[in-house]
Structures are given as C-alpha cells and as structure tokens.
Scaffold this active site. Sequence first.
Site, PDB file in Angstrom:
ATOM      1  N   ARG A  51       0.810  -1.228   0.000  1.00  0.00           N
ATOM      2  CA  ARG A  51       0.000   0.000   0.000  1.00  0.00           C
ATOM      3  C   ARG A  51       0.837   1.269   0.000  1.00  0.00           C
ATOM      4  O   ARG A  51       0.404   2.325  -0.419  1.00  0.00           O
ATOM      5  CB  ARG A  51      -0.850   0.047   1.282  1.00  0.00           C
ATOM      6  CG  ARG A  51      -2.117  -0.723   1.203  1.00  0.00           C
ATOM      7  CD  ARG A  51      -2.827  -0.630   2.518  1.00  0.00           C
ATOM      8  NE  ARG A  51      -1.933  -0.981   3.641  1.00  0.00           N
ATOM      9  CZ  ARG A  51      -2.326  -1.158   4.880  1.00  0.00           C
ATOM     10  NH1 ARG A  51      -3.570  -0.954   5.209  1.00  0.00           N
ATOM     11  NH2 ARG A  51      -1.491  -1.483   5.829  1.00  0.00           N
ATOM     12  N   LYS A 148       0.466 -19.028   6.911  1.00  0.00           N
ATOM     13  CA  LYS A 148      -0.376 -19.256   8.063  1.00  0.00           C
ATOM     14  C   LYS A 148      -0.578 -17.928   8.796  1.00  0.00           C
ATOM     15  O   LYS A 148       0.250 -17.038   8.589  1.00  0.00           O
ATOM     16  CB  LYS A 148       0.214 -20.330   8.966  1.00  0.00           C
ATOM     17  CG  LYS A 148       1.404 -19.862   9.841  1.00  0.00           C
ATOM     18  CD  LYS A 148       1.835 -20.947  10.751  1.00  0.00           C
ATOM     19  CE  LYS A 148       1.607 -20.622  12.186  1.00  0.00           C
ATOM     20  NZ  LYS A 148       2.482 -19.631  12.788  1.00  0.00           N
ATOM     21  N   ASP A 177       3.832 -24.114   5.249  1.00  0.00           N
ATOM     22  CA  ASP A 177       4.143 -24.373   6.653  1.00  0.00           C
ATOM     23  C   ASP A 177       5.663 -24.465   6.661  1.00  0.00           C
ATOM     24  O   ASP A 177       6.231 -25.447   6.162  1.00  0.00           O
ATOM     25  CB  ASP A 177       3.526 -25.687   7.136  1.00  0.00           C
ATOM     26  CG  ASP A 177       3.807 -25.907   8.606  1.00  0.00           C
ATOM     27  OD1 ASP A 177       4.978 -25.758   9.011  1.00  0.00           O
ATOM     28  OD2 ASP A 177       2.880 -26.206   9.361  1.00  0.00           O
ATOM     29  N   HIS A 178       6.328 -23.445   7.174  1.00  0.00           N
ATOM     30  CA  HIS A 178       7.778 -23.394   6.946  1.00  0.00           C
ATOM     31  C   HIS A 178       8.523 -24.553   7.607  1.00  0.00           C
ATOM     32  O   HIS A 178       9.655 -24.851   7.249  1.00  0.00           O
ATOM     33  CB  HIS A 178       8.360 -22.021   7.318  1.00  0.00           C
ATOM     34  CG  HIS A 178       8.587 -21.813   8.779  1.00  0.00           C
ATOM     35  ND1 HIS A 178       7.606 -21.407   9.638  1.00  0.00           N
ATOM     36  CD2 HIS A 178       9.705 -21.937   9.549  1.00  0.00           C
ATOM     37  CE1 HIS A 178       8.090 -21.296  10.861  1.00  0.00           C
ATOM     38  NE2 HIS A 178       9.375 -21.606  10.833  1.00  0.00           N
ATOM     39  N   LYS A 182      12.217 -27.184   6.462  1.00  0.00           N
ATOM     40  CA  LYS A 182      13.459 -27.364   7.226  1.00  0.00           C
ATOM     41  C   LYS A 182      14.158 -28.632   6.753  1.00  0.00           C
ATOM     42  O   LYS A 182      13.524 -29.667   6.537  1.00  0.00           O
ATOM     43  CB  LYS A 182      13.147 -27.448   8.725  1.00  0.00           C
ATOM     44  CG  LYS A 182      12.737 -26.093   9.308  1.00  0.00           C
ATOM     45  CD  LYS A 182      12.554 -26.172  10.806  1.00  0.00           C
ATOM     46  CE  LYS A 182      11.932 -24.908  11.358  1.00  0.00           C
ATOM     47  NZ  LYS A 182      12.885 -23.907  11.797  1.00  0.00           N
ATOM     48  N   GLU A 216      11.145 -22.743  22.533  1.00  0.00           N
ATOM     49  CA  GLU A 216      11.734 -21.469  22.108  1.00  0.00           C
ATOM     50  C   GLU A 216      12.118 -20.665  23.341  1.00  0.00           C
ATOM     51  O   GLU A 216      11.462 -20.764  24.379  1.00  0.00           O
ATOM     52  CB  GLU A 216      10.721 -20.659  21.306  1.00  0.00           C
ATOM     53  CG  GLU A 216      10.257 -21.340  20.043  1.00  0.00           C
ATOM     54  CD  GLU A 216       9.308 -20.445  19.251  1.00  0.00           C
ATOM     55  OE1 GLU A 216       9.795 -19.684  18.411  1.00  0.00           O
ATOM     56  OE2 GLU A 216       8.101 -20.490  19.513  1.00  0.00           O
ATOM     57  N   ASP A 235      -0.932 -21.338  16.982  1.00  0.00           N
ATOM     58  CA  ASP A 235       0.308 -20.799  16.415  1.00  0.00           C
ATOM     59  C   ASP A 235       1.289 -21.900  16.024  1.00  0.00           C
ATOM     60  O   ASP A 235       2.013 -21.768  15.042  1.00  0.00           O
ATOM     61  CB  ASP A 235       0.960 -19.866  17.456  1.00  0.00           C
ATOM     62  CG  ASP A 235       2.179 -19.138  16.898  1.00  0.00           C
ATOM     63  OD1 ASP A 235       2.046 -18.505  15.833  1.00  0.00           O
ATOM     64  OD2 ASP A 235       3.263 -19.211  17.519  1.00  0.00           O
ATOM     65  N   HIS A 240       2.676 -26.605  12.661  1.00  0.00           N
ATOM     66  CA  HIS A 240       4.051 -27.136  12.653  1.00  0.00           C
ATOM     67  C   HIS A 240       4.170 -28.518  13.331  1.00  0.00           C
ATOM     68  O   HIS A 240       4.722 -29.456  12.761  1.00  0.00           O
ATOM     69  CB  HIS A 240       5.018 -26.175  13.345  1.00  0.00           C
ATOM     70  CG  HIS A 240       5.004 -24.785  12.782  1.00  0.00           C
ATOM     71  ND1 HIS A 240       4.795 -24.521  11.464  1.00  0.00           N
ATOM     72  CD2 HIS A 240       5.188 -23.574  13.365  1.00  0.00           C
ATOM     73  CE1 HIS A 240       4.859 -23.210  11.242  1.00  0.00           C
ATOM     74  NE2 HIS A 240       5.094 -22.616  12.392  1.00  0.00           N
ATOM     75  N   LYS A 331       6.964 -20.928  24.693  1.00  0.00           N
ATOM     76  CA  LYS A 331       7.830 -19.748  24.646  1.00  0.00           C
ATOM     77  C   LYS A 331       8.542 -19.614  25.990  1.00  0.00           C
ATOM     78  O   LYS A 331       8.043 -20.089  27.008  1.00  0.00           O
ATOM     79  CB  LYS A 331       6.983 -18.478  24.420  1.00  0.00           C
ATOM     80  CG  LYS A 331       6.079 -18.528  23.186  1.00  0.00           C
ATOM     81  CD  LYS A 331       6.815 -18.095  21.953  1.00  0.00           C
ATOM     82  CE  LYS A 331       5.888 -17.998  20.760  1.00  0.00           C
ATOM     83  NZ  LYS A 331       6.582 -18.147  19.486  1.00  0.00           N
TER      84      LYS A 331
END
Length: 484
Positions: A51, A148, A177-178, A182, A216, A235, A240, A331
């Site tokens: 934008r 996602k 889906d990254h 991997k 993480e 998430d 994943h 997390k």
Amino acid sequence: MVTRVIPVDPFDLVIFGGTGDLAKRKILPGLYRRYLSGQMPVEAQIIGAARGELDDEGFRALVTESIETFVAKSEQDPEAIKSFVEHCSYIKVDAKGTGGWKELASKVRQNVVQAYYFSVAPSLFGDLAKGLQANGMAGDNARIVVEKPFGRDLATAKELNSVLVDVFDEHQIYRIDHYLGKETVQNLMAVRFGNVLFEPLWNSQYVDHIQVTVAETVGVGGRGSYYDKSGAMRDMVQNHLMQLLCLIAMEPPSKFDPDAVRDEKLKVIRALDPVAADDIVRGQYRSDGDQPSYLEEVDDPQSKTESFLALKIGVSNWRWNGTPFYLRTGKKMSARMSEIVVVFKDPPHSIFGEEAGSTHNVLTIRLQPDEGMNLSVTIKEPGPGGMRLIEVPLDMSFAEALGTDASDMPDAYERLIMDVIRGNQTLFMRGDEVEAAWMWTDPIINGWDRRGDKPSPYKQNSSGPEESLMLLHRDGRRWRDIDT
Ligand code: BG6
C-alpha cells in the site's frame, strides 16, 4: 561438500506485503541467497507490491537493508547485492480497490511462471485473488502462496479455502508451513523411507512412545496482539507440530509425489483420537526479575491464552494403536531446541539378568539447533565389573558429517519458494489437510474454553509447568531434558 544447484525456469514473483516483516526477514534474504547460489535465472523479476508510497529505488534500498540485516555477513557480497536488487521493482497496489492493478498486469509476463506471494492478513486473500483474476493474472502459469494462520478454526479455514478455489485450482495454491521446508524435517522422510533399518521397527510393537518438542527461548514480545488470539495451539501445534507428527506417523507413500505424500498425511490426521482434558497441559510464563510476564506482554491481566502446550495424543490405526505421541511447545523455555524422540521398547527378555541393568534404544532427530541424529545403543560397560549394560550414542551432526556449516543449509523459505517456482507441492499443505487439522483441533480448544480452564503459570527459562512433567511421569516416562 558442494551443494548441487539446479537453476529454475524464469519467473516473476510478486510479493503482496512486499515491505512487511516476513518479506524483510525471510522472503527477500532467501531470494538473495538463491541468487548467490546461482539458482535464480537472470530473467527473474521480483516485484514488491504494497500500500505504501515507494518507488523502485526505495524498494531496492529496503531489499538491500533486509539483506544486510538478515543474511550472514560472510554472504554479503556488495557486488552481488547490487546486481540482485536490479531484479527488484515496486508497484503500489490497493488490494481492496483498483489502484496499481493495471500497472502490475502489464509488468507481469504471461509466458513465464508467475508466483503471487500473499504475505498479508488473511482477510485480504479474497480481494487479492479476485484482483488477480479481474486483471488477467490468474491463468495457467499463475500460482499463489499463502501464509499461516490459515483460518482460526474449521469454519474460517473452509471459508478461506472456498475464496481461493473460486479463482485458482488446488494445484495452483501453495499453503506454506515453513517447518516442512526445514532440512531435517525432510530428512525424517529420507531416514524413514531410505533405510531398511528403521521401518520394520516403526510401529507400536517396538516403539514405546514418541516425543516431539519445539521449545523457544523468545517470548511473545511485540507480537502480543496476534499471539493472544492464537496461543500455542493455533500458532504452533495445529500446523508445525501436526506436520511433524504426520511425517513420523504416516504410512510409506508409494512415491515421493505431492498427492501420494499428502494423502498419507491426511490419513494420520483423520486417525488422531480426541484429546481428553487430563491429557492437556497449558501454561503461561510468569514474570522473572525484570522480564515481563505473558500477561504483561499481551497487556491483558485476564488472558487465558497459553504460551505453552503439552498434549498426549493417540493415533488409532494398526500401526500406532497403543503408542502415545507426546507433543510440547512453549515460549520462554530454557533453550531453543526442536527435536523428535522415538523411544523404543525394552528387549522382550534380558539374558543378562536384572543386575546388568536395562536400557533401550532411543532415536533422536534434532531439527534445531545443530541438525542431526542420534541413536542410543546398548553396549557393555567397559572394564572387569562383569556384564553391565550402558547406553552410548551413535551421534551424527549433519553439518559435521557433510562437512558443511549449518548456515550453508538453505533456509526453509528459500527451499519452499524455489519449490513454488518449480511447481512442486509436496512440501505444502493441501486444503483438505488443513481442514482435517482444524477438525481435530477445534474440539480441544472448545473444550478448554467451555470449561474455563486457566493455563498454569510457569517459570521463565524452564521446561514449562510441573504438570507437563506429570503428563509423562504418571505413565512411567519422562521428557528428554530441554537443554541437551
Ligand atoms: C512461527 C510462529 O510460525 O514459527 C512463531 O508463528 C514461532 O510463534 C516460529 O516463533 C518458530 O519458527 P522457527 O523456525 O524459529 O522454529
């Protein structure tokens, strides 16, 4: 080791949301690395579309900055960066209006692969798909890439799918889906189906249980407003961890082809048991010295969203009935570590007697950091003390074994974008797969919402709430340590 690079056909890649966070962190640096490896054809065009008011020069400056920020210093070659950004241009496009579309249509070439990356909020997917169609950019050479979150439940995922399939054929839709990009995740398939060693044992007769951990160290930080509406389930687990579970549990596909692989994954998702309330542990990190708590970070003292989730899951099919899958992700854990642990059963009878001790084989597949595999095997403890059994690791770091540095491995996004250009959907989720995943997830989330469950507070820099340890202890098992 020299990695083999096969150049792809000429393409035009339009990144909607081309000035956004994902473009800057992953997409643009990934494209640069592919360029550096010689995989990007000289005719390729990368078109940023967003934008904001920006011209080609402004966009090239943004691309340069993102490479300088997110690509390893050792790979920053000023000459290469300069020639790479020559491929980049910018068009201001109004997703909901008409502005910019004609200009975009005249820039995109009809006779090459056209990839449209929707790196924008899902609420804009429909507008973008329609805009592409209305302006003659949804032909046979077109494919779209969507990020996602793909919906927040079954109903919204179905809605999104129907908006996209109104314009594009399923074979033109690439749902990213990254985790599937991997290196080690793909290695899971190579290990399972490229060796005779594991497959005969890969079932409930020999496998006691399986653990999947994605831990993480980061908190939700600046992503609080998104994260608080999602939580660890939406998430991480629905996508994943679910994908990891599928690759571990699926039957061998007849060939490594997109539909053969995705059919098998779908069967796994459909075989997942509903999860009972006492097989679920949810947690929220509390404050720790000067580190804010989850509730402070999302600025809602009443939030019941989980930043940690552990589940015990049953898979009701012939192969896995009776072998639990324990999944956990969180997390602010004590280390960044993702791994899959396959714990095999004890031998049926010990010829060495009780005093020798008992051990079992454990196959650990590390996804990050230091990708690799470890198989623990039983040997005799050296020395004259009689027959005592100990476990020793057969350890293999892929980087060491292959003589590469972890940073030589292509990032998940690099690989996936090149797969889009090649037209290979094997590592992307099909619409029915995403819907099946929500079909399993929805009742779990609805259950804790209905019960009003509150996540248990846990210490930062830890392995999550106590209850998560209990989830395994009560079955006579234990999680692998997060720091190892
Ligand atoms: C993203 C999640 O999909 O994956 C993030 O939205 C998470 O919350 C990230 O941090 C983890 O990815 P990786 O590749 O760092 O393990």
